[in-house]
Design an enzyme around this catalytic site. Structure first.
Site, PDB file in Angstrom:
ATOM      1  N   TYR A 128       2.766  10.531  -3.378  1.00  0.00           N
ATOM      2  CA  TYR A 128       3.911  10.583  -4.241  1.00  0.00           C
ATOM      3  C   TYR A 128       3.951   9.593  -5.484  1.00  0.00           C
ATOM      4  CZ  TYR A 128       5.898  14.466  -1.319  1.00  0.00           C
ATOM      5  OH  TYR A 128       5.971  15.802  -0.670  1.00  0.00           O
ATOM      6  N   THR A 131       3.850   3.675   4.324  1.00  0.00           N
ATOM      7  CA  THR A 131       4.372   2.924   5.420  1.00  0.00           C
ATOM      8  C   THR A 131       5.165   3.491   6.142  1.00  0.00           C
ATOM      9  OG1 THR A 131       5.846   1.789   3.681  1.00  0.00           O
ATOM     10  CG2 THR A 131       3.840   0.547   4.287  1.00  0.00           C
ATOM     11  N   LYS A 157      13.118  -5.127  -3.552  1.00  0.00           N
ATOM     12  CA  LYS A 157      12.935  -3.728  -3.257  1.00  0.00           C
ATOM     13  C   LYS A 157      14.066  -3.127  -2.209  1.00  0.00           C
ATOM     14  CE  LYS A 157      11.365   0.165  -2.735  1.00  0.00           C
ATOM     15  NZ  LYS A 157      10.953   1.517  -3.589  1.00  0.00           N
ATOM     16  N   ASN A 169      17.220  -0.417  -2.459  1.00  0.00           N
ATOM     17  CA  ASN A 169      17.664   0.811  -1.686  1.00  0.00           C
ATOM     18  C   ASN A 169      18.895   0.531  -0.585  1.00  0.00           C
ATOM     19  OD1 ASN A 169      15.675   2.282  -3.029  1.00  0.00           O
ATOM     20  ND2 ASN A 169      14.081   2.021  -1.327  1.00  0.00           N
ATOM     21  N   ARG A 217      21.807   1.322  -2.613  1.00  0.00           N
ATOM     22  CA  ARG A 217      22.408   2.900  -2.681  1.00  0.00           C
ATOM     23  C   ARG A 217      22.602   3.532  -1.762  1.00  0.00           C
ATOM     24  NH1 ARG A 217      21.885   6.574  -6.735  1.00  0.00           N
ATOM     25  NH2 ARG A 217      21.060   8.455  -6.541  1.00  0.00           N
ATOM     26  N   CYS A 258      12.379   6.057   1.896  1.00  0.00           N
ATOM     27  CA  CYS A 258      12.861   4.860   1.403  1.00  0.00           C
ATOM     28  C   CYS A 258      14.540   4.345   1.894  1.00  0.00           C
ATOM     29  CB  CYS A 258      12.612   4.381   0.109  1.00  0.00           C
ATOM     30  SG  CYS A 258      10.894   4.162  -0.173  1.00  0.00           S
ATOM     31  N   TYR A 274      14.542  16.849   1.572  1.00  0.00           N
ATOM     32  CA  TYR A 274      15.512  15.896   1.658  1.00  0.00           C
ATOM     33  C   TYR A 274      16.369  15.766   0.534  1.00  0.00           C
ATOM     34  CZ  TYR A 274      13.325  12.361  -1.489  1.00  0.00           C
ATOM     35  OH  TYR A 274      12.951  11.510  -2.516  1.00  0.00           O
ATOM     36  N   LYS A 275      16.186  16.369  -0.644  1.00  0.00           N
ATOM     37  CA  LYS A 275      16.950  16.637  -1.733  1.00  0.00           C
ATOM     38  C   LYS A 275      16.354  17.582  -2.704  1.00  0.00           C
ATOM     39  CE  LYS A 275      14.930  13.071  -5.033  1.00  0.00           C
ATOM     40  NZ  LYS A 275      15.266  11.985  -5.746  1.00  0.00           N
TER      41      LYS A 275
END
Ligand code: SAJ
Length: 399
Positions: free
Chosen positions: A10, A80, A194, A198, A201, A248, A307-308
């Protein structure tokens, strides 16, 4: 400048195409030879708006292979994967990719890691592999699935480098397509930034999800309250929903909790609130069934597995969490459907909207894909639980 992008998922594929579409020579590498075959036949291995158009402008500058090759710059965008039980991330794809690069790279090559990694991973697992050939950089990605192409061009970026002169070179390279600010820093700061983004959010969404529960108890309209509160110049509450998925946001906060268990309380609580949402949806289903006199749970169907909205990624998806719960606690496998998920991944998954709606009395909207918004009239005679408050139906139940 020859760029070898390693890992064509992605993030890696759009990044490789973006470099190629902006006059850089690119070789895209993926160890999955089936994926390389798909790409070499001109097809995309996943859906993403704007990606095919980007590819049309990139074809002359890009080739695909399953090996790392000699290049000036390497960009590592391998996954990961995350173990739900141990809450740990497997960084072996990153370390294997680094080793594969080091085996072929020329002197003074630049090795950029974009994959999301727990803070400290570079010192702990990557540096020990390095020799004097390559310069190490960490430039974590920030792009949003569903809007990858635009965000690649318009999001600010972070570049962490040991050597500021190398950082400057990498900045110039990304500036071939990135119009936003590119901030240079050190590697450990880039790693932490990073995860901090996340987690921020996740905490914001958790607040909205906590409010939805408070408002249900107090009989208030959470959406009206959020709308009004957000008129305050310093308030920006996000939207409640059936849970938080993706690779994430539900994962990264655990890095903070794992490393700072007595300090990262906010991050831990936010995770728990968001993880409670699929079960909360089920509680709402049961209460709506009671209210409407429904008794047969097999007449309830769940719309959306990703997931969305408008993506085909099911990693950590709230619907999968909910189905797992229903399966283990109620031995139930309700009907499910997602227009973006063509392969069969759960029992009782159907492949068309017609087959899905047929024989159901209650539809639970888990993901508000464009498809259902366009077919809203077909829900007319159904009881609808719109967990995203996205359909605007006046008689739908909300969370
Ligand atoms: N969600 C809500 N309410 C909201 C917003 C989102 O319930 O108001 C849910 C979504 O439905 C989804 C989950 O949260 O299940 C996460 O979706 P998202 O759209 O917020 O984010 P991702 O996971 O697609 O991408 C995130 C982004 N990070 C941030 O916005 C800080 C993206 O910029 C990162 O590049 C990406 O994670 C990543 O790979 O790290």
């Amino acid at each position: 400048m020859m760029v070898n992008v390693v890992g064509l998922g992605y993030i890696g594929l759009p990044t490789a195409l973006m470099f190629a579409a902006n006059a850089n020579k690119v070789i895209g590498t993926d160890i999955d030879s089936d994926r390389v075959k798909i790409l070499n036949s001109g097809k995309l291995p996943f859906e993403e708006p704007g990606l095919l158009a980007l590819w049309e402008n990139a074809t002359e500058n890009i080739t695909f292979t399953d090996q790392c090759v000699a290049a000036d710059v390497y960009i590592i965008t391998v996954p990961t994967p995350y173990d739900k039980v141990t809450k740990r991330v497997d960084v072996s794809y990153v370390t294997k990719a680094v080793q594969a690069v080091l085996a072929v790279c020329p002197q003074d090559a630049i090795l950029i890691i974009e994959s999301t990694i727990p803070p400290g991973t570079i010192d702990k697992s990557v540096r020990p592999l390095m020799n004097d050939t390559a310069h190490l950089v960490h430039a974590p990605e920030r792009i949003l699935p569903g809007n990858l192409v635009n965000e690649l061009m318009n999001n600010s970026r972070t570049i962490g480098a040991d050597d500021p002169a190398i950082g400057e070179k990498v900045k110039l390279l990304y500036q071939s397509f990135c119009k936003a600010e590119i901030v240079l820093t050190d590697i450990r700061t880039a790693e932490m930034t990073k995860v901090v983004e996340n987690t921020f959010r996740d905490i914001s969404i958790a607040y909205a999800n906590e409010l939805v529960k408070i408002c249900r108890v107090s009989g208030l309209d959470v959406h009206e309250i959020i709308k009004i509160a957000n008129k305050h110049p310093r308030v920006n509450i996000l939207q409640p929903g059936p849970g938080v998925g993706g690779h994430c946001i539900p994962v990264d906060p655990w890095f903070l909790v794992g490393d700072y268990p007595t300090i990262a309380n906010l991050a831990r609580t936010a995770r728990q609130v968001n993880d409670s949402m699929p079960e909360y949806v089920l509680e709402r289903v049961v209460s709506i069934m009671r209210k409407t006199g429904m008794t047969d749970v097999s007449r309830v169907g769940f719309y959306g597995l990703s997931y969305k909205e408008n993506v085909d990624d099911v990693r950590e998806s709230p619907t999968l969490q909910l189905l797992e719960h229903m399966h283990s606690h109620m031995a139930a496998s309700p009907k499910v459907y997602d227009p973006h998920i063509k392969r069969q991944i759960v029992p009782n998954q159907v492949s068309s909207l017609e087959a899905f709606l047929d024989g159901l009395d209650m539809i639970v909207i888990m993901v508000a894909h464009q498809e259902i918004i366009e077919n809203i009239l077909r829900l007319e005679d159904k009881i609808v639980l719109d967990t995203r408050n996205a359909l605007g139906l006046h008689d739908a139940y909300l969370l």
